[in-house]
Design an enzyme around this catalytic site. Structure first.
Site, short mmCIF file in Angstrom:
data_model
loop_
_atom_site.label_atom_id
_atom_site.label_comp_id
_atom_site.label_asym_id
_atom_site.label_seq_id
_atom_site.Cartn_x
_atom_site.Cartn_y
_atom_site.Cartn_z
N GLU A 1 0.81 -1.23 0.00
CA GLU A 1 0.00 0.00 0.00
C GLU A 1 0.84 1.27 0.00
OE1 GLU A 1 -0.64 -2.58 2.00
OE2 GLU A 1 -2.75 -3.14 1.79
N LYS B 1 -17.75 0.72 5.85
CA LYS B 1 -18.25 -0.31 4.94
C LYS B 1 -19.74 -0.13 4.65
CE LYS B 1 -18.48 -5.29 4.28
NZ LYS B 1 -19.94 -5.36 4.11
N PHE C 1 -12.20 -6.51 13.54
CA PHE C 1 -11.14 -7.05 12.69
C PHE C 1 -10.71 -5.99 11.67
CE2 PHE C 1 -9.91 -9.34 8.73
CZ PHE C 1 -8.71 -9.84 9.20
N GLN C 2 -9.43 -5.79 11.54
CA GLN C 2 -8.83 -4.80 10.63
C GLN C 2 -9.40 -3.39 10.85
OE1 GLN C 2 -8.80 -6.41 6.56
NE2 GLN C 2 -6.80 -7.31 7.02
N MET D 1 25.04 7.72 2.38
CA MET D 1 25.00 9.03 3.02
C MET D 1 25.28 8.92 4.51
SD MET D 1 24.77 12.18 2.43
CE MET D 1 23.83 12.86 1.07
#
Lengths: 572, 159
Positions: free
Chosen positions: A57, A169, A119-120, A484
Site C-alpha cells: 500500500e 463499509k 477485525f482490521q 549518506m
C-alpha cells in the site's frame, strides 16, 4: 402517478466511482481488502477508470504522488482498512511535507462496529490527522459525494497536500440517488491567492535598489506553474536565481543567471550568493533547515521578501521583512504588470561587482576524487545525463548520496522532471513514484536513480512494473553501503561504520526472477552499451552499477553550521 | 506572556481533536481550554489560554489554527479589548475560622453553595489574578480541593 423522474439508485461503491469520473480521474492505484470489496466489485464493471494493483500500500501512495507531480492533477489511491490503511502513512506524510495533491481512500469497518476493535479496524482519521492536509470519516452515504468533492478541492488548492477519506463499509453498501454537488461550501477554507499590492510595490522597489540581490525558487513555484513568470522577472530585474531541491527545474539550470541548488549539498556559489546578498527574494519555500543551516546565521545582512501561499511558512524559520501571502504565479504576474506599468528603474551598473563576485565564487568547484579502479557515481550519472538528455526524461530518485548527485549532475531545465522526496526524505519513494510517472506521461523515458539500500525498500513493485509493462529504468548505484549515513560516520564518527554496510540480492537475478531485464555494469566502457540496451528494451530494467563504496558527496555543509561553511573535498 | 485565543470552529466530529493535536504536535503549551457550542449550534467556540511563548510562537499558533479547515475565525484577545473569566469551585475546611472564611467570601463576591460539617463549598467567578488572591487568603484556612472551568473570554470593545 407521479411526475417525478425516477433516477436509478446507486450503491456507495458506485457513487464513489461516479464521483471520481466527475473529478476527471482515470488512473487509481490500490490494493483490495475485506471492507472495500464493494468498490472492487464496482471496478470489475468499470471501463473509464483504470485501477493499478500495487504490491504494497505504501507504493500506491508514492505512485499516486509520482502521478500528481508529473501531471499537476490529484493523485488517487485506495486501500483497505487496518493494515492497508496504516501502510499508507509514510506515503501520506511524504506528500504532505512536499505539498503534492492526493486523495487517499481508506476502507473502514461498518459505522456500527467503529470503536469495537473490530477485525482490521484502525483509527486512520486519528492517525493521519497530523500528516494530512485534512481528513474525513464518512459514516453516512448522504455525505459521500459532498466529501469527495470537498477532498479534491482541498487537496489541489491553496498549499496543496494529501486528503484522506475513510469510508465505513456500510456507506459502500447503502444506496442513494446520485447527484454530484456543483460547488463546495467550505466556510473556513479560503486560501489567499492575490498578494497585497502595497507589499508588491515595496518588494519591487527594494529589488530595484538592491546591489546584491538573489532569488530562491522553491517547490511553490513548481506547484503554481510559475516558472515562466519567475524567469521573466529574474531577467527583467537582473537577479540571479538559486533553487531548493524541490524547486529544481523551475529556473533553467543552464541559464547564465542560474546559481543551481543551494543548501547542504548545494553549489558553493549558490550558498555564498545567498549568504552575502543584500536583498533575498524567496518564492514558495518554507526555509527548511537543509537550506538555511542555523536560521540566525542565514542571509543575515539581507532584507527578505517572502512569497508563500501558506501564511504559516512566512516568518516561521526565517523572519521576512516583506511578507507576501499569495500564489507564486499570481503574485509574480502582478509584479510583472506593476513593473511594466510604472517607472521602476534598474541600475545594472551597481550590480556589476555582485555578478563579478559570483563569477569568482563559481571557480570553487568540486574536483571529484578518483579512489579506485571501480566506477564512480559522478562519472556514471554524468554519462546517464548526457546519454538520456535528448529524451528529456523524468528522473525519480530515492534518498541518499545518489539523490544529491542526481540533483547536481542533471541540468534540469524544466519543472516536473525531477521526482524526489525532499521534506520527509523517504527511502523507497522513487521506484513507485517512477511507476506513477510512467502512467502520467506514457511515452516519456522514466529513470529511477537509486541506491542499493533504497531500492530494497520497495523492490516488490517490480512485479507491478512487469504486470503493467511500466518501463522504469532503475539505475542502482550499488556501493554496498548506506552511503549518506556512511559519509557522516566517516567524517563525524571516526569511521565507525555502524550498521551501514548493507548487503543486497543479486539485482540482475532479481530482475530476471520478476520477468524484467537486469544488466550489471562494472566498467566505464560498459555504461553506454548498457544504457542503450536498457532504453531499447520495452519494459522495466534494473541496471546494477557496481561503484566505489567510499565516494563522498561534495559540496557539503555539516548540519548545524552556516551554509557558507562549504566543504569541497576530503582534505578539508 | 499569557495569551487568550478565541476560536470559532465548525461543530463537527474531530474539530477539537484537530486543535489539540496541533498543540501537541508542534510543542505548544495549553494552560486551559474550554469548548462549547455557540448560539448557532453549527459552530462551537473554543477559548484557549497559552503561556510561555514569545510573539513569533503566538503568531505561528494563530496561523496554524486558522489553517485548520473547520476553523472559521481565530482571535488573539488582549486584556484591553476583552473580558476573561472562569468558574471555580473551592472546597474549604470548615472546622475552623468560619467567620474569616465568610468575610473573604463576601469580599470576593463568592457564593457558598454547599455546607457540610467538615466542608464549605464555594463558587467563584473571577479572573486569574482574583483567583490567585482568593487562593492565597483561603490557604491558611485549609483548601481541600479546587475545580476550575478554564477561562472563557469575550471581545467587549469591538462593536
Amino acid at each position: 402517478m407521479t411526475n417525478k423522474i425516477i433516477t436509478k439508485e446507486l450503491t456507495g461503491s458506485q457513487v464513489f466511482l461516479e464521483c471520481l469520473k466527475n473529478e476527471g480521474v482515470d488512473t487509481i492505484f490500490g490494493y483490495p481488502g475485506g471492507v472495500i470489496l464493494g468498490i472492487y466489485e464496482a471496478f470489475y464493471h468499470e471501463k473509464k477508470i483504470k485501477h493499478y494493483l500495487v504490491r504494497h500500500e505504501q507504493a500506491a501512495i508514492h505512485a499516486a504522488e509520482g502521478y500528481a507531480r508529473v501531471t499537476g492533477k490529484c493523485g488517487v489511491a485506495i486501500v483497505t482498512s487496518g493494515p492497508g490503511a496504516t501502510n499508507t502513512i509514510t506515503g501520506i506524510a511524504n506528500a504532505y511535507l512536499d505539498g503534492h495533491p492526493l486523495v487517499v481512500f481508506t476502507g473502514q469497518v461498518s459505522a456500527s462496529l467503529i470503536g469495537n476493535d473490530a477485525f482490521q479496524e484502525a483509527d486512520i482519521v486519528g492517525i493521519t490527522r497530523s500528516c494530512s492536509k485534512h481528513n474525513y470519516l464518512v459514516k453516512d452515504i448522504k455525505d459521500l459525494a459532498r466529501v469527495i468533492k470537498e477532498a479534491f478541492y482541498i487537496a489541489n488548492t491553496g498549499k496543496k497536500g494529501p486528503v484522506v477519506i475513510d469510508l465505513a463499509k456500510n456507506v459502500l453498501d447503502a444506496k442513494i440517488e446520485f447527484e454530484y454537488p456543483k460547488e463546495v461550501d467550505l466556510e473556513g477554507y479560503n486560501p489567499t491567492y492575490k498578494g497585497n499590492p502595497k507589499q508588491i510595490s515595496k518588494a519591487l522597489q527594494l529589488l530595484c535598489n538592491a546591489k546584491r540581490p538573489a532569488i530562491i525558487s522553491g517547490g511553490g513555484v513548481l506547484s503554481s506553474e510559475a516558472s515562466e513568470e519567475l524567469t521573466e522577472l529574474a531577467k527583467l530585474l537582473n537577479v540571479p536565481v538559486a533553487t531548493t531541491l524541490m524547486g529544481i527545474g523551475t529556473y533553467p539550470m543552464n541559464d547564465q543567471m542560474a546559481l543551481g541548488m543551494l543548501g547542504m549539498h548545494g553549489n558553493y556559489w549558490a550558498n555564498y550568493a545567498i549568504s552575502n546578498c543584500d536583498v533575498l527574494f524567496s518564492i514558495g519555500t518554507r526555509f527548511n533547515d537543509r537550506i538555511t543551516g542555523p536560521s540566525k546565521e542565514f542571509a543575515k545582512n539581507a532584507q527578505i521578501i517572502h512569497i508563500d501561499i501558506d501564511p504559516c511558512s512566512i516568518s516561521k524559520n526565517v523572519t521576512a521583512n516583506i511578507p507576501i501571502v499569495g500564489d507564486a504565479k499570481i503574485v509574480l504576474q502582478a509584479m510583472l504588470e506593476e513593473f511594466k506599468a510604472k517607472n521602476y528603474e534598474i541600475n545594472k551598473e551597481n550590480k556589476r561587482e555582485w555578478f563579478e563576485q559570483i563569477e569568482e565564487w563559481k571557480k570553487q568547484r568540486v574536483i571529484p576524487e578518483i579512489q579506485s579502479e571501480k566506477l564512480h557515481v559522478h562519472t556514471v550519472l554524468e554519462q546517464i545525463y548526457e546519454y538520456t538528455k535528448e529524451y528529456e526524461p523524468i528522473v525519480a530518485t530515492e534518498v541518499g548520496q545518489h539523490q544529491m548527485w542526481t540533483a547536481q549532475a542533471f541540468n534540469f531545465t524544466k519543472p516536473r522532471k525531477l521526482l524526489t522526496s525532499g521534506g520527509l526524505g523517504t527511502m523507497g519513494f522513487g521506484f513507485p513514484a517512477a511507476m506513477g510517472a510512467c502512467l502520467a506521461d506514457k511515452n516519456r523515458l522514466v529513470l529511477n536513480i537509486a541506491g542499493d539500500g533504497s531500492i530494497q525498500m520497495n523492490i516488490q513493485e517490480l512485479a507491478t512494473c512487469v504486470e503493467y509493462n511500466l518501463p522504469v529504468k532503475v539505475m542502482i548505484m550499488n556501493n554496498g553501503y548506506l552511503g549518506m549515513v556512511r559519509q557522516w560516520q566517516e567524517k563525524l564518527f571516526d569511521r565507525h561504520y555502524s550498521e551501514t554496510k548493507i548487503s543486497g540480492p543479486d539485482f540482475v537475478k532479481v530482475a530476471e526472477a520478476y520477468g524484467a531485464k537486469g544488466i550489471r555494469i562494472k566498467k566505464k566502457e560498459e555504461i553506454i552499451p548498457a544504457l542503450k540496451e536498457a532504453i531499447e528494451y520495452q519494459g522495466p530494467v534494473f541496471l546494477d552499477f557496481i561503484v566505489e563504496p567510499f565516494e563522498m558527496v561534495y559540496p557539503w555543509v555539516l548540519a548545524g553550521t552556516p551554509i557558507d561553511k562549504v566543504i569541497l573535498s576530503r582534505k578539508e | 506572556m499569557q495569551h487568550t485565543i478565541s476560536v470559532l470552529v465548525k461543530n463537527e466530529a474531530g474539530a477539537l481533536s484537530r486543535m489539540t493535536n496541533l498543540f501537541s504536535a508542534r510543542g505548544y503549551n495549553i494552560e486551559s481550554l474550554t469548548v462549547s457550542t455557540t448560539l448557532d449550534t453549527k459552530y462551537a467556540r473554543a477559548t484557549i489560554v497559552v503561556t510561555h511563548c514569545d510573539d513569533s510562537v503566538i503568531e505561528q499558533i494563530l496561523k496554524q489554527l486558522h489553517k485548520l479547515i473547520p476553523v472559521i475565525k481565530v482571535c488573539d484577545l488582549t486584556p484591553e479589548n476583552s473580558t476573561t473569566l472562569e468558574l471555580v469551585f473551592i472546597k474549604v475546611d470548615s472546622k475552623n475560622e468560619v467567620g474569616e472564611l465568610l468575610k473573604i467570601a463576601e469580599a470576593f463576591g463568592v457564593k457558598v453553595i454547599d455546607v457540610s460539617p467538615k466542608t464549605y463549598t464555594l463558587q467563584a467567578v473571577c479572573n486569574e489574578k482574583q483567583l490567585k488572591s482568593l487562593v492565597e487568603l483561603l490557604r491558611p484556612i485549609g483548601i481541600k480541593d479546587i475545580v476550575r472551568s478554564g477561562a472563557v473570554s469575550i471581545n467587549v470593545k469591538s462593536e
